[in-house]
Design a protein around this motif. Structure first.
Motif, PDB file in Angstrom:
ATOM      1  N   ILE A 236     -22.286 -78.964 -53.939  1.00  9.10           N
ATOM      2  CA  ILE A 236     -23.022 -79.252 -53.187  1.00  9.10           C
ATOM      3  C   ILE A 236     -23.143 -80.759 -53.579  1.00  9.10           C
ATOM      4  O   ILE A 236     -23.183 -81.543 -52.558  1.00  9.10           O
ATOM      5  N   MET A 237     -23.177 -81.291 -54.619  1.00  7.64           N
ATOM      6  CA  MET A 237     -23.213 -82.644 -55.345  1.00  7.64           C
ATOM      7  C   MET A 237     -21.975 -83.377 -54.735  1.00  7.64           C
ATOM      8  O   MET A 237     -22.271 -84.705 -54.480  1.00  7.64           O
ATOM      9  N   GLU A 238     -20.939 -82.825 -54.663  1.00 10.93           N
ATOM     10  CA  GLU A 238     -19.602 -83.803 -54.376  1.00 10.93           C
ATOM     11  C   GLU A 238     -19.814 -83.510 -52.721  1.00 10.93           C
ATOM     12  O   GLU A 238     -18.900 -84.665 -52.299  1.00 10.93           O
ATOM     13  N   MET A 239     -20.470 -83.135 -51.910  1.00  3.62           N
ATOM     14  CA  MET A 239     -20.749 -83.221 -50.524  1.00  3.62           C
ATOM     15  C   MET A 239     -21.402 -84.654 -50.347  1.00  3.62           C
ATOM     16  O   MET A 239     -20.985 -85.256 -49.301  1.00  3.62           O
ATOM     17  N   TYR A 240     -22.168 -85.012 -51.048  1.00  4.77           N
ATOM     18  CA  TYR A 240     -22.941 -86.158 -50.738  1.00  4.77           C
ATOM     19  C   TYR A 240     -22.111 -87.433 -50.748  1.00  4.77           C
ATOM     20  O   TYR A 240     -22.360 -88.233 -49.871  1.00  4.77           O
ATOM     21  N   PRO A 241     -21.303 -87.643 -51.567  1.00  3.98           N
ATOM     22  CA  PRO A 241     -20.410 -89.108 -51.577  1.00  3.98           C
ATOM     23  C   PRO A 241     -19.780 -89.039 -50.343  1.00  3.98           C
ATOM     24  O   PRO A 241     -19.461 -89.936 -49.547  1.00  3.98           O
ATOM     25  N   GLU A 242     -19.181 -87.793 -49.916  1.00  2.00           N
ATOM     26  CA  GLU A 242     -18.393 -87.664 -48.749  1.00  2.00           C
ATOM     27  C   GLU A 242     -19.078 -87.987 -47.290  1.00  2.00           C
ATOM     28  O   GLU A 242     -18.749 -88.808 -46.570  1.00  2.00           O
ATOM     29  N   VAL A 243     -20.300 -87.332 -47.395  1.00  2.00           N
ATOM     30  CA  VAL A 243     -21.137 -87.541 -46.212  1.00  2.00           C
ATOM     31  C   VAL A 243     -21.539 -89.211 -46.066  1.00  2.00           C
ATOM     32  O   VAL A 243     -21.516 -89.716 -44.990  1.00  2.00           O
ATOM     33  N   VAL A 244     -21.904 -89.441 -47.147  1.00  2.00           N
ATOM     34  CA  VAL A 244     -22.504 -90.811 -47.236  1.00  2.00           C
ATOM     35  C   VAL A 244     -21.283 -91.939 -46.981  1.00  2.00           C
ATOM     36  O   VAL A 244     -21.452 -92.822 -46.019  1.00  2.00           O
ATOM     37  N   SER A 245     -20.020 -91.465 -47.460  1.00  2.00           N
ATOM     38  CA  SER A 245     -19.162 -92.518 -46.823  1.00  2.00           C
ATOM     39  C   SER A 245     -18.833 -92.353 -45.646  1.00  2.00           C
ATOM     40  O   SER A 245     -18.410 -93.470 -45.218  1.00  2.00           O
TER      41      SER A 245
END
Length: 447
Positions: A236-245
């Motif tokens: 889940i935490m790895e999803m945030y950098p991808e979404v924000v980027s």
């Protein structure tokens, strides 16, 4: 058949047992069997008839049970006298009918064996060969002949008009058959072309199915991890950098300096996906001297801090946040996957039109299908990250009242406006409850 008063039986698929009996006796002397398609059926046609089926039918007529009949036709051992008696009766019937069928078989062979008459040719040569094979089972004699009309689908699709012109030119009437080797070869050629078309169609269908199969393996693989209870917090935490980027690269131009960026559009994009409306997280100071990657790192850092607060808060109230993560991910995946399946079916129904644009439908289906799959994955990440980041977990605490209360005698007086309770006084349903709650007895302890 009825007009010519020819005795016959009609084969249909309404009753499997009756169907097998009809096929089994189709080789008897003078038997005429009409069927739409006799390929398969799981029963051999024996010239002269099948004595086993005749013996079994005799036992059924005499009300033997299916258990007795099944045992009689098997080689299973038993010491049950009733079953052994049934087997003895069956063997006697079998010998009796075997004598009859052997005699009939000799007559049928003398007449030329089983004769198959086909009223059309199938698109597949395999089906025609199965029908022909009915006439020559187990080395028996037999023959087959097929009658076709120039109006049959097979003829109309491949050369029917040309043959019709030939027939008209030669002034051949409807009752005169055309028997030419060239005609047989043309029919076989037409069958080959249809088989090739059907093969290509099945091959294309298989390629379409392969696309969905690969996508299904990916989704079910991730879904099974959730169902197996695997900790997906890091995922889940790895999803945030991808979404924000993805958001930042949509609204920020890498070719422009930071002071020319459209920060309002960026904030709107962040609030559409992750943050509550009116957050306005990014301002001029936030992006000062930053590259896009720096902005992404700052936003992700804020998200990590906020997310950790949610995790800590749930721990304080005794809630397993990892279970909450699995539940949200599972629901989002299931919902979007079902939508994706519907969209892929629509694409499959319409993709054939690509052929008109000189494009391979299978290639286009693969390309567009995986684009749709990637878009679905992005939506899964968007929905899961937004929900978990802004989730507010509310704990409902319910206090259970004791089912029974004990009360003291009349000397105990409540502080409320109620009268002293007499020891022997029976409380009415609409009277104030003796416990002092102020409610009627029927709505409190009298429930």
């Amino acid at each position: 058949m009825q007009r010519e008063k020819i005795k016959h039986v009609v084969l249909n698929a309404k009753n499997h047992q009756q169907e097998s009996e009809i096929v089994a006796q189709a080789g008897r002397l003078g038997a005429v069997t009409i069927a739409t398609n006799m390929a398969g059926r799981g029963t051999d046609i024996l010239l002269g008839g099948n004595p086993e089926y005749m013996a079994v039918k005799k036992m059924r007529d005499e009300k033997f049970t299916e258990e007795q009949i099944s045992f009689s036709t098997s080689f299973a051992p038993s010491d049950n006298e009733e079953l052994l008696k049934a087997r003895e009766i069956y063997n006697n019937y079998y010998k009796e009918f075997k004598t009859i069928t052997d005699a009939e078989k000799a007559k049928v062979i003398e007449l030329g064996g089983l004769h198959i008459i086909g009223t059309e040719r199938h698109e597949s040569r395999r089906i025609d060969n199965q029908l022909r094979g009915r006439a020559g089972r187990q080395g028996d004699r037999g023959s087959s002949i097929f009658f076709l009309s120039l109006e049959d689908d097979l003829m109309v699709r491949f050369g029917g008009e040309r043959l019709q012109k030939i027939a008209d030119f030669l002034r051949i009437d409807d009752n005169t058959p055309l028997q030419m080797r060239m005609l047989s070869k043309q029919i076989e050629s037409a069958q080959k072309r249809i088989e090739a078309q059907n093969y290509a169609s099945r091959k294309a269908v298989l390629k379409f199915d392969d696309v969905m199969s690969k996508q299904r393996q990916i989704i079910y693989g991730e879904r099974n991890k959730v169902l197996d209870g695997v900790d997906i917090h890091e995922q889940i935490m790895e999803m945030y950098p991808e979404v924000v980027s993805r958001i930042c690269n949509t609204y920020l131009d890498a070719d422009k300096p930071y002071f020319e960026w459209d920060l309002q559009s960026l904030n709107n994009g962040l609030e559409d996906k992750l943050f509550p409306k009116g957050t306005n997280l990014v301002d001029d100071k936030f992006v000062e001297d930053c590259e896009i990657s720096d902005v992404v790192d700052k936003i992700v850092s804020i998200i990590n801090e906020k997310y950790q607060k949610n995790v800590d808060l749930t721990k304080e109230v005794g809630v397993d946040f990892s279970m909450f993560e699995r539940l949200i991910l599972l629901r989002v995946v299931d919902s979007l996957w079902m939508d994706h399946i519907d969209q892929m079916q629509i694409l499959r129904n319409e993709i054939g039109l690509q052929a008109y644009g000189q494009r391979d439908p299978v290639v286009e289906y693969k390309r567009q299908g995986f684009e749709m799959f990637d878009h679905m994955v992005d939506r899964i990440h968007d929905d899961v990250t937004a929900f978990l980041l802004n989730a507010k977990i509310q704990i409902d605490r319910k206090v259970e009242m004791p089912k029974q209360h004990s009360f003291k005698p009349a000397e105990v007086v409540n502080n409320g406006p109620q009268q002293p309770i007499s020891k022997n006084k029976e409380v009415g349903r609409n009277d104030p409850c003796p416990c002092g709650s102020g409610k009627k007895y029927k709505n409190c302890c009298g429930k």
